[in-house]
Design a protein around this motif. Sequence first.
Motif, PDB file in Angstrom:
ATOM      1  N   GLU A  11      -8.360  -8.410   7.232  1.00 57.24           N
ATOM      2  CA  GLU A  11      -8.097  -7.003   6.958  1.00 57.24           C
ATOM      3  C   GLU A  11      -9.362  -6.216   6.656  1.00 57.24           C
ATOM      4  O   GLU A  11      -9.498  -5.061   7.062  1.00 57.24           O
ATOM      5  CB  GLU A  11      -7.113  -6.902   5.790  1.00 57.24           C
ATOM      6  CG  GLU A  11      -6.574  -5.511   5.560  1.00 57.24           C
ATOM      7  CD  GLU A  11      -5.421  -5.493   4.579  1.00 57.24           C
ATOM      8  OE1 GLU A  11      -5.005  -4.396   4.196  1.00 57.24           O
ATOM      9  OE2 GLU A  11      -4.938  -6.580   4.202  1.00 57.24           O
ATOM     10  N   LYS A  12     -10.307  -6.823   5.936  1.00 53.30           N
ATOM     11  CA  LYS A  12     -11.535  -6.098   5.606  1.00 53.30           C
ATOM     12  C   LYS A  12     -12.334  -5.762   6.860  1.00 53.30           C
ATOM     13  O   LYS A  12     -12.929  -4.691   6.962  1.00 53.30           O
ATOM     14  CB  LYS A  12     -12.400  -6.921   4.644  1.00 53.30           C
ATOM     15  CG  LYS A  12     -11.990  -6.788   3.191  1.00 53.30           C
ATOM     16  CD  LYS A  12     -13.079  -7.246   2.232  1.00 53.30           C
ATOM     17  CE  LYS A  12     -13.355  -8.728   2.329  1.00 53.30           C
ATOM     18  NZ  LYS A  12     -14.276  -9.187   1.275  1.00 53.30           N
ATOM     19  N   LYS A  19     -10.529  -2.957   8.667  1.00 53.77           N
ATOM     20  CA  LYS A  19     -10.709  -1.695   7.946  1.00 53.77           C
ATOM     21  C   LYS A  19     -12.127  -1.159   8.139  1.00 53.77           C
ATOM     22  O   LYS A  19     -12.324   0.043   8.407  1.00 53.77           O
ATOM     23  CB  LYS A  19     -10.422  -1.915   6.460  1.00 53.77           C
ATOM     24  CG  LYS A  19     -10.479  -0.660   5.625  1.00 53.77           C
ATOM     25  CD  LYS A  19     -10.112  -0.975   4.172  1.00 53.77           C
ATOM     26  CE  LYS A  19     -10.182   0.274   3.293  1.00 53.77           C
ATOM     27  NZ  LYS A  19      -9.831  -0.056   1.880  1.00 53.77           N
ATOM     28  N   TYR A  76      -1.628  -7.616  -4.294  1.00 50.37           N
ATOM     29  CA  TYR A  76      -2.487  -8.060  -3.187  1.00 50.37           C
ATOM     30  C   TYR A  76      -3.853  -7.398  -3.310  1.00 50.37           C
ATOM     31  O   TYR A  76      -3.979  -6.180  -3.422  1.00 50.37           O
ATOM     32  CB  TYR A  76      -1.859  -7.685  -1.849  1.00 50.37           C
ATOM     33  CG  TYR A  76      -2.626  -8.223  -0.663  1.00 50.37           C
ATOM     34  CD1 TYR A  76      -2.462  -9.537  -0.255  1.00 50.37           C
ATOM     35  CD2 TYR A  76      -3.522  -7.420   0.042  1.00 50.37           C
ATOM     36  CE1 TYR A  76      -3.168 -10.054   0.823  1.00 50.37           C
ATOM     37  CE2 TYR A  76      -4.224  -7.915   1.118  1.00 50.37           C
ATOM     38  CZ  TYR A  76      -4.051  -9.239   1.504  1.00 50.37           C
ATOM     39  OH  TYR A  76      -4.749  -9.745   2.578  1.00 50.37           O
ATOM     40  N   SER A  77      -4.907  -8.246  -3.299  1.00 47.79           N
ATOM     41  CA  SER A  77      -6.286  -7.753  -3.319  1.00 47.79           C
ATOM     42  C   SER A  77      -6.770  -7.599  -1.884  1.00 47.79           C
ATOM     43  O   SER A  77      -6.904  -8.594  -1.160  1.00 47.79           O
ATOM     44  CB  SER A  77      -7.195  -8.732  -4.070  1.00 47.79           C
ATOM     45  OG  SER A  77      -8.553  -8.506  -3.749  1.00 47.79           O
ATOM     46  N   VAL A  78      -7.031  -6.359  -1.491  1.00 46.26           N
ATOM     47  CA  VAL A  78      -7.580  -6.132  -0.144  1.00 46.26           C
ATOM     48  C   VAL A  78      -9.000  -6.677  -0.067  1.00 46.26           C
ATOM     49  O   VAL A  78      -9.408  -7.259   0.939  1.00 46.26           O
ATOM     50  CB  VAL A  78      -7.559  -4.625   0.206  1.00 46.26           C
ATOM     51  CG1 VAL A  78      -8.228  -4.368   1.551  1.00 46.26           C
ATOM     52  CG2 VAL A  78      -6.127  -4.108   0.217  1.00 46.26           C
ATOM     53  N   GLU A  88      -8.565 -10.370   0.100  1.00 47.65           N
ATOM     54  CA  GLU A  88      -7.576 -10.699   1.129  1.00 47.65           C
ATOM     55  C   GLU A  88      -6.642 -11.826   0.699  1.00 47.65           C
ATOM     56  O   GLU A  88      -6.406 -12.791   1.427  1.00 47.65           O
ATOM     57  CB  GLU A  88      -8.276 -11.044   2.455  1.00 47.65           C
ATOM     58  CG  GLU A  88      -9.157  -9.913   2.955  1.00 47.65           C
ATOM     59  CD  GLU A  88      -9.175  -9.778   4.449  1.00 47.65           C
ATOM     60  OE1 GLU A  88      -8.151 -10.053   5.089  1.00 47.65           O
ATOM     61  OE2 GLU A  88     -10.224  -9.401   4.981  1.00 47.65           O
ATOM     62  N   ASP A 100     -13.827  -7.049  -7.257  1.00 46.64           N
ATOM     63  CA  ASP A 100     -13.273  -5.969  -6.439  1.00 46.64           C
ATOM     64  C   ASP A 100     -13.637  -4.586  -6.979  1.00 46.64           C
ATOM     65  O   ASP A 100     -13.808  -4.409  -8.190  1.00 46.64           O
ATOM     66  CB  ASP A 100     -11.745  -6.070  -6.370  1.00 46.64           C
ATOM     67  CG  ASP A 100     -11.273  -7.086  -5.348  1.00 46.64           C
ATOM     68  OD1 ASP A 100     -12.126  -7.642  -4.633  1.00 46.64           O
ATOM     69  OD2 ASP A 100     -10.055  -7.315  -5.275  1.00 46.64           O
ATOM     70  N   ARG A 112       2.651  -5.427  -2.707  1.00 50.92           N
ATOM     71  CA  ARG A 112       3.112  -5.583  -1.334  1.00 50.92           C
ATOM     72  C   ARG A 112       4.339  -6.488  -1.304  1.00 50.92           C
ATOM     73  O   ARG A 112       4.402  -7.484  -2.030  1.00 50.92           O
ATOM     74  CB  ARG A 112       2.017  -6.184  -0.449  1.00 50.92           C
ATOM     75  CG  ARG A 112       0.963  -5.170  -0.019  1.00 50.92           C
ATOM     76  CD  ARG A 112       0.012  -5.759   0.984  1.00 50.92           C
ATOM     77  NE  ARG A 112      -0.946  -4.748   1.407  1.00 50.92           N
ATOM     78  CZ  ARG A 112      -2.038  -5.001   2.099  1.00 50.92           C
ATOM     79  NH1 ARG A 112      -2.313  -6.255   2.449  1.00 50.92           N
ATOM     80  NH2 ARG A 112      -2.855  -4.032   2.467  1.00 50.92           N
ATOM     81  N   ARG A 130      -0.081 -12.893   8.066  1.00 54.28           N
ATOM     82  CA  ARG A 130       0.105 -11.476   7.840  1.00 54.28           C
ATOM     83  C   ARG A 130       0.898 -10.922   9.023  1.00 54.28           C
ATOM     84  O   ARG A 130       0.604 -11.280  10.176  1.00 54.28           O
ATOM     85  CB  ARG A 130      -1.245 -10.746   7.736  1.00 54.28           C
ATOM     86  CG  ARG A 130      -2.155 -11.274   6.637  1.00 54.28           C
ATOM     87  CD  ARG A 130      -1.622 -10.947   5.254  1.00 54.28           C
ATOM     88  NE  ARG A 130      -2.514 -11.447   4.193  1.00 54.28           N
ATOM     89  CZ  ARG A 130      -2.342 -12.581   3.539  1.00 54.28           C
ATOM     90  NH1 ARG A 130      -1.305 -13.373   3.839  1.00 54.28           N
ATOM     91  NH2 ARG A 130      -3.180 -12.950   2.587  1.00 54.28           N
ATOM     92  N   ARG A 154       1.217  -4.861  10.276  1.00 55.23           N
ATOM     93  CA  ARG A 154       0.201  -4.402   9.329  1.00 55.23           C
ATOM     94  C   ARG A 154      -1.201  -4.793   9.753  1.00 55.23           C
ATOM     95  O   ARG A 154      -2.155  -4.052   9.522  1.00 55.23           O
ATOM     96  CB  ARG A 154       0.493  -4.970   7.932  1.00 55.23           C
ATOM     97  CG  ARG A 154      -0.513  -4.552   6.878  1.00 55.23           C
ATOM     98  CD  ARG A 154      -0.025  -4.809   5.473  1.00 55.23           C
ATOM     99  NE  ARG A 154       0.123  -6.223   5.152  1.00 55.23           N
ATOM    100  CZ  ARG A 154      -0.888  -7.033   4.840  1.00 55.23           C
ATOM    101  NH1 ARG A 154      -2.118  -6.584   4.874  1.00 55.23           N
ATOM    102  NH2 ARG A 154      -0.669  -8.290   4.524  1.00 55.23           N
ATOM    103  N   LEU A 155      -1.353  -5.973  10.356  1.00 55.18           N
ATOM    104  CA  LEU A 155      -2.676  -6.459  10.736  1.00 55.18           C
ATOM    105  C   LEU A 155      -2.583  -7.233  12.057  1.00 55.18           C
ATOM    106  O   LEU A 155      -1.941  -8.275  12.125  1.00 55.18           O
ATOM    107  CB  LEU A 155      -3.238  -7.379   9.641  1.00 55.18           C
ATOM    108  CG  LEU A 155      -4.603  -8.016   9.932  1.00 55.18           C
ATOM    109  CD1 LEU A 155      -5.698  -6.957   9.978  1.00 55.18           C
ATOM    110  CD2 LEU A 155      -4.937  -9.079   8.881  1.00 55.18           C
TER     111      LEU A 155
END
Length: 510
Positions: free
Chosen positions: A53-54, A57, A125-127, A130, A146, A153, A204, A208-209
């Motif tokens: 995800e990072k 993004k 959830y920590s983006v 992840e 973070d 989520r 995931r 979303r991803l």
Amino acid sequence: MTYRYITTPIYYVNDRPHMGHAYASVHADIMARYLRAAGHQVMLLTGADEHGEKIAKAAAQAGEAPRAFAERHAQSFEAAWRRLAVEPDHFVRTTAPSHARVVSACLTRLFEAGEIYLADYEGLYSVGQERFVTEKELVDGKLPEDKEPPVVRREPNYFFRMEAHRTWTRQLLLDTPDLIQPAQYRNEILKLLEEPIGDLSISRPVERLEWGIPIPWDTQHVTYVWFDALLSYVSPLGYPDQAAFAHYWPSVRHIVGKDILRTHTLFWLSMTHALGIAPYQRLHVSGHLLGADGRKMSKSLGNGVDPLAAADTYGVDALRYTLVREVSFGFDGIISEAVIEQRLNRDLADDLGNLAARTLSMVVKYRGARVPAPGTCTAPERALIARAGELPDIVLALVDEMKLGRAVEQVMELVKQLNVYVATSAPWTLAKDSGASERLDTVLYTLIEALYHVSNLLSPVLPGKMQELRSLLGVSSEPRWNVPWGDGIKPGTAIQEGILFPKRATGDHV
């Protein structure tokens, strides 16, 4: 033949390399070089973790497709290691088809064995990391590493039955006290394992991803980035049936930072156990690098030192030397421009550089730039010869424990002893005494031969400068290990003068 396998973290390439990346990679490279010098067949692995995800993004923010973004940043890491004299044998990329095949095969095996199941999950959830986190991990509402607090989520995920492996993992750590080093990190994980650790979300939903390796039996999900990335330690070896895996894996040592300790213990040990892969031989865990202000280096604080800029300013070898001497592996420590400059000027220029410059200059001045044959050795020479003969084994024993700073310190103590030997032997006085010619020959030969031994002992740390020193000494540029005294520099060899480490004053540039 003995095999050794050393890995750095598989770096998340959502930004350019920073000093923490350099710290881990330089330590891994130095360990690999020492082990190669000692005669082992070594594979040094590093690479790029390109999914997740990072990355997606960061790519969106840069206006790029995730694959193009990851490609660009992966290349910047490869270029950084070339610049810092880090020489991996393999650079793994998680976007490589060969890696994806291994991930898919492992997922399928675990799913068919009942180790993976589908369930709805709701949690924090920590983006940034992840992964789902628990309330007890939070400090002031977020993970310490973070910038943003976790988000709530709820979604369907595939889960790996990590909790089922908790008892085995805990017993492994109890039975293998040196598995995780330094010991405080083993103790931290043992404490976590006293309570349930839960199962691990490993997928995931694509709604979303989309950027990831598809779950083989369900294309509506992609693989969780950590499950994917950890398998990049085995995919380059041709897991499960290639000879390289059989040769190298039993000796594997992972070098990681303490911010990814949990993933390399709770996650990775459970995964390898479920797959029937032997656990790693050792996990070397580093502390945090701190800026000059004593706080953890971070982009937002602006207190970091760019490793590539530092290499340009102070020299690659001076940076490598500082990283291993200044911050003991496993502990937090400060790396600043002032610290690098001090190590360059004091240790490298004043101690090692001055010893080399004075010795070479005296051989040129007193013996016409030719190495003299030694005469009778006295107690000072015998002490130096004995110490030079002991050091290879002492250094390797410390390297084996990832105590690279102490290993280098042992060699630099010999350098200091040699500087004392110069002062007490006073070759400039001997040169004025026609009856002391043999004694002068012995002193100069001892210094030249000792410098050759130092060049070999420090070559893994200072590869460029020690190659330069051997060139000035008139011998092969390739380092040799555990050379008997007298087999290094032959009498009659032509030498040259040179300055290895020009001192730097603040404001100067290399």
